[in-house]
Design an enzyme around this catalytic site. Structure first.
Site: not given
Ligand code: 13P
Length: 244
Positions: A12, A89, A161
């Protein structure tokens, strides 16, 4: 024996340049690891390209070139040798108002350039509360993958996700994940005729829960956010998911 699972780190918008040089020292492998993909902030990608693992980009713009200040085109990313692209995402859908139509254009464009696409789908807490998970996932899959030819499906990976499980140490139960992954595979088979779709799980994956999550039989790997920023933590996850 090695597994064939894929572990993708989505860093990110994290790390400063000085953190990156430290990370590169700590995150190393003695041999090529094609099942490990790192998606750093785009400005850092060149530092990661010569490492013995794959590199992905966190977002792409579907137009080829032109007056689109601040965007990165699919052809530009391909020209650097980037193999993977995260598309759709939830943070882009929510904060940057990306629609299923935008995501669909990005996917069609990136597939033509040979990218492996990691298409993220998932329901919000509110949608889950309203028992709309199946409906939301189906809508995202059908709209995001509209007009994608069957021959391209080997380049597509779905990342399930749940938005409510991102960044907070909360995960669905193992059974919930297994059933949802099965549902996703069923949709892809029913509507696109493709049987072997890979589905990753993402949302609060860390070194403490990876042993358990890794037991879910139909999950093809993991999309890791926060835990991928810490090289030691990420290596532990890879050790379990890829090497066991
Ligand atoms: P986390 O592993 O920090 O929960 O984030 C997941 C994510 O959004 C991966 O793209």
């Amino acid at each position: 024996m090695k597994s064939d699972k894929l572990v993708v780190g989505n860093m990110k918008m994290n790390l400063l340049a000085s953190d990156v040089s430290l990370y590169l020292k700590e995150f190393h492998f003695d041999e090529q690891q094609d099942q490990v993909v790192i998606c750093p902030s785009t400005i850092y990608i060149p530092y990661f390209l010569k490492q013995p693992y794959k590199v992905g980009i966190q977002n792409l713009f579907f137009r080829d070139k032109g007056a689109y200040t601040g965007e990165i085109s699919v052809s530009q990313a391909a020209s650097l040798g980037i193999d993977y692209a995260i598309i759709g995402h939830s943070e882009r859908r929510i904060y940057f108002k990306e629609s299923d139509q935008d995501i669909n254009k990005k996917i069609i464009s990136a597939l033509k350039y040979g990218f492996h696409i990691i298409l993220c789908i998932g329901e919000t807490a509110e949608e889950k509360g309203l028992l709309k998970t199946a409906r939301v996932l189906k809508r995202q899959l059908l709209n995001d993958l509209r007009n994608v030819e069957k021959e391209f499906f080997s380049q597509i990976i779905i990342a399930y996700e749940p938005v409510w499980a991102i960044g907070n140490d909360v995960t669905p139960t193992m059974v919930e994940i297994e059933e949802t992954v099965q549902y996703i595979k069923g949709i892809i088979l029913q509507y696109f005729g493709y049987e072997d779709i890979k589905v990753l799980y993402g949302g609060s994956v860390n070194s403490k829960n990876i042993e358990e999550l890794n037991q879910i039989p139909n999950v093809s790997g993991f999309l890791v956010g926060g835990a991928s920023i810490n090289a030691e933590e990420f290596l532990k996850i890879i050790e379990v998911a890829v090497k066991k």
